[in-house]
Design a protein around this motif. Structure first.
Motif, mmCIF file in Angstrom:
data_model
loop_
_atom_site.group_PDB
_atom_site.id
_atom_site.type_symbol
_atom_site.label_atom_id
_atom_site.label_comp_id
_atom_site.label_asym_id
_atom_site.label_seq_id
_atom_site.Cartn_x
_atom_site.Cartn_y
_atom_site.Cartn_z
ATOM 1 N N LYS A 76 0.865 -1.175 0.000
ATOM 2 C CA LYS A 76 0.000 0.000 0.000
ATOM 3 C C LYS A 76 0.900 1.223 0.000
ATOM 4 C CE LYS A 76 -4.084 1.909 2.217
ATOM 5 N NZ LYS A 76 -5.071 1.759 3.307
ATOM 6 N N GLY A 77 0.951 1.903 -1.137
ATOM 7 C CA GLY A 77 1.876 3.024 -1.269
ATOM 8 C C GLY A 77 3.304 2.520 -1.223
ATOM 9 N N ASN A 78 4.093 3.060 -0.301
ATOM 10 C CA ASN A 78 5.485 2.626 -0.134
ATOM 11 C C ASN A 78 5.632 1.607 0.977
ATOM 12 O OD1 ASN A 78 6.421 4.390 -2.162
ATOM 13 N ND2 ASN A 78 6.413 6.112 -0.709
ATOM 14 N N GLU A 79 4.533 1.176 1.546
ATOM 15 C CA GLU A 79 4.586 0.268 2.688
ATOM 16 C C GLU A 79 4.260 -1.162 2.262
ATOM 17 O OE1 GLU A 79 2.328 -0.349 6.989
ATOM 18 O OE2 GLU A 79 2.130 1.541 5.890
ATOM 19 N N SER B 226 -4.682 -1.421 -1.785
ATOM 20 C CA SER B 226 -3.496 -2.278 -1.719
ATOM 21 C C SER B 226 -3.394 -3.178 -2.940
ATOM 22 C CB SER B 226 -3.538 -3.146 -0.462
ATOM 23 O OG SER B 226 -3.612 -2.360 0.689
ATOM 24 N N GLU B 227 -2.152 -3.559 -3.232
ATOM 25 C CA GLU B 227 -1.882 -4.594 -4.224
ATOM 26 C C GLU B 227 -1.414 -5.836 -3.470
ATOM 27 O OE1 GLU B 227 1.119 -3.009 -6.727
ATOM 28 O OE2 GLU B 227 -0.223 -1.621 -7.772
#
Length: 597
Positions: free
Chosen positions: A78-81, A126-127
């Motif tokens: 999710k994003g950079n996380e 999220s991916e």
């Protein structure tokens, strides 16, 4: 000259050579070509209140080495996380000190990796990826990688490791939360016509173990209205009296007490009638069983069950179970309930007194009045106009404020008539006053717990307020009355991930958006398409669902047709479509790019 033995010269060289060879040994890398993943055919879908994802994969024969280690991770990004959700650890037969799956390099291996976790209704961008990390499982490397191998945290991979990722699906589909009810709140019609039967209903309440009508009860507004109603010259068609006792105490005594209360209420009605100047013209015959009916009194367990429906009582489910248990006698039910001291104390104080009552229904034939005559009586706040006449008048008024005023007056003048409360609630719903509507519907349900219109509208309020707990209660109460709320039952089944139950609830309907949604979530796309035939193609929800079914069936032309129609009618959905995982496979298509410009 002294020469060293050949063995002494060769031994160090041999060791040095072996060390050199060992240092040059190729590290173990599990290549992507050696891993087969069964890719999900659709986005991760919210299932009930949980997100579920399960992926099967296999490692090819002869791809592993005896000293190899591989970690398969299910990753949420999710994003950079990045967050690790689940993992498998694979080790060759010569690796020690690592917990995981042993693999026979010659045969390869197969496994499932997945998760199930609570999910909120908010969109999840999220991916989900499947990540493989492999390295040589030497003693020193395992020691350095101990934290990585044993702790399920997203740590960096060990040095000299090889890794790759396979994208499984993008985002979380909230398709199951797109369900909409297509019916509307229901108004109860007055159905008042000339010379119609007009019922007047009133209730007399009694003290514990008594059947004497108190003076304070005779002065209560509702009873005064009843006496006034009976004192007027009307054609009485039927009088029905029912007596009740609260279900505490000995059953025979209670039933006799309920009969006595009915008798006293009947005497009250007869005495009020004798005061009528026109009684002699009515030719009222008390011995006519078709005219005067006094039903046998009874303990009111059903009334208690209705009374506690929305109450906050300790161990409420257990209390309901005891009351509903048909195998228990009255004394056994009382004994078990009294054993639940905290619950019984509340029941005895708040919910038993209203059950000590007698109910009277008087049916009369009412002469017709014109609209103007009715409006004049309403303005005068006259007690001569009936509830049905007032409701009929409200239906003829076009001004919504004036209609509300008439209904408010009806509610005030006839507090036991559920129709005015219900019809006011419908106006409140249409005006967005949901809290006020909910209060009016609760009052309507108290006046008539089995009204199908009231139950439907209570479910509607719960739907608008997203109060799923209350909706479940309304559905249960509807079923206990032998009725059904198919749309709301289907909606709740879909929200719970019980798609087959939703289909069954709407079994009598060939086409319905909720039916199509349930079929789609149940992965029966042909049935979903049939359920949408004939539905309103201008409805954004129908267009969206049709596009999703087409996307999951890989029908790009229908996806294009429906999304173009959806964007044309609702341009604001462009941003949502860009992030919608249902259409991720079409994002590079020209039509999709043009659509979201």
């Amino acid at each position: 000259m002294y020469h060293k033995p050949f063995s002494k010269i060769f031994a160090p060289c041999l060791v040095l050579s072996l060390l050199t060879l060992a240092g040059c040994r190729k590290p173990f890398h599990l290549d992507q070509s050696a891993v087969t993943v069964e890719m999900p055919t659709e986005p991760v879908t919210l299932h009930g209140d949980h997100t579920e994802l399960k992926v099967a994969y296999s490692i090819a024969p002869k791809a592993f080495v005896p000293k190899g280690v591989a970690v398969a991770k299910l990753i949420q990004i999710k994003g950079n996380e990045s967050t690790e959700i689940a993992r498998d650890v694979w080790t060759g037969p010569k690796v020690n000190g690592v917990k995981g799956r042993k693999i026979d390099p010659k045969k390869g291996g197969n496994a499932d990796l997945g998760f199930k976790a609570p999910t909120k209704d908010e969109p999840n961008l999220s991916e989900y990826w499947l990540e493989f990390i492999s390295f040589s499982g030497t003693t020193s490397q395992i020691k350095k990688s101990k934290k990585f191998l044993e702790e399920k945290t997203y740590d960096k991979a060990p040095k000299k490791s090889y890794q790759f990722r396979i994208k499984l699906t993008e985002g979380l589909s909230l398709l199951s939360r797109t369900g909409q009810v297509i019916s509307t709140p229901i108004t109860i019609p007055a159905r008042f016509v000339a010379d119609t039967i007009e019922p007047f209903e009133a209730t007399i309440y009694f003290e514990l173990n008594k059947s004497l009508i108190r003076e304070s009860e005779r002065k209560r507004k509702e009873i005064l209205q009843l006496a006034d109603f009976l004192s007027k010259t009307k054609e009485i068609l039927k009088i029905e009296v029912n007596g009740y006792a609260s279900p505490d105490g000995e059953i025979q005594f209670n039933n006799e007490l309920a009969d006595e209360r009915a008798t006293e209420a009947g005497k009250f009605v007869i005495n009020a009638l004798r005061l009528s100047q026109g009684l002699k013209d009515i030719q009222f015959d008390l011995n006519n069983s078709k005219l005067y009916i006094q039903n046998k009194g009874t303990e009111d367990w059903k009334g208690l069950l209705r009374g506690i429906e929305f109450a906050r009582i300790p161990q409420k489910d257990q209390v309901r179970s005891i009351i509903e248990n048909s195998t228990l006698s009255s004394s056994e039910k009382q004994s078990q309930l009294k054993g639940m001291h905290a619950s019984w104390e509340i029941i005895a104080e708040d919910y038993l007194p209203p059950l000590r009552r007698a109910n009277m229904v008087i049916n009369t034939k009412v002469p017709p009045r014109t609209f103007e005559e009715r409006m004049e009586l309403i303005r005068m706040k006259s007690s001569e106009i009936s509830a049905s006449e007032m409701l009929a008048t409200s239906e003829q008024v076009t001004n919504m404020m004036q209609r509300s005023e008439i209904l408010e007056m009806t509610k005030s003048q006839y507090p036991s008539d559920h129709r005015a409360y219900n019809n006011l609630a419908v106006i409140d719903i249409e005006s967005g006053r949901l809290e006020t509507a909910a209060r009016n519907l609760d009052a309507a349900a108290e006046a008539d717990p089995s009204s199908p219109e009231v139950l439907h509208n209570q479910a509607w309020i719960a739907y608008l307020q997203k109060d799923w707990f209350k909706m479940n209660l309304v559905i249960k109460r509807t079923r206990s009355n032998g009725q059904r709320l198919p749309e709301f039952e289907a909606l709740m089944a879909i929200r719970s991930g019980k798609y087959s139950e939703a289909i069954e609830a709407l079994n009598g309907q060939a086409q319905h958006p909720l039916l199509a949604l349930a079929y789609c979530l149940n992965r029966d796309y042909n049935a979903a398409t049939k359920a949408m035939q004939g539905l309103d193609r201008q409805n954004p929800n129908v267009l969206y669902l049709s596009a999703v079914v087409a996307a999951r069936s890989n029908n790009s032309s229908v996806v294009q047709r429906d999304l173009e129609a959806l964007v044309a009618s609702n341009p604001q959905v462009k941003g949502t479509l860009l992030a919608d995982p249902e259409f991720a496979q079409f994002r590079q298509e020209a039509f999709f790019k043009n659509l979201t410009l």
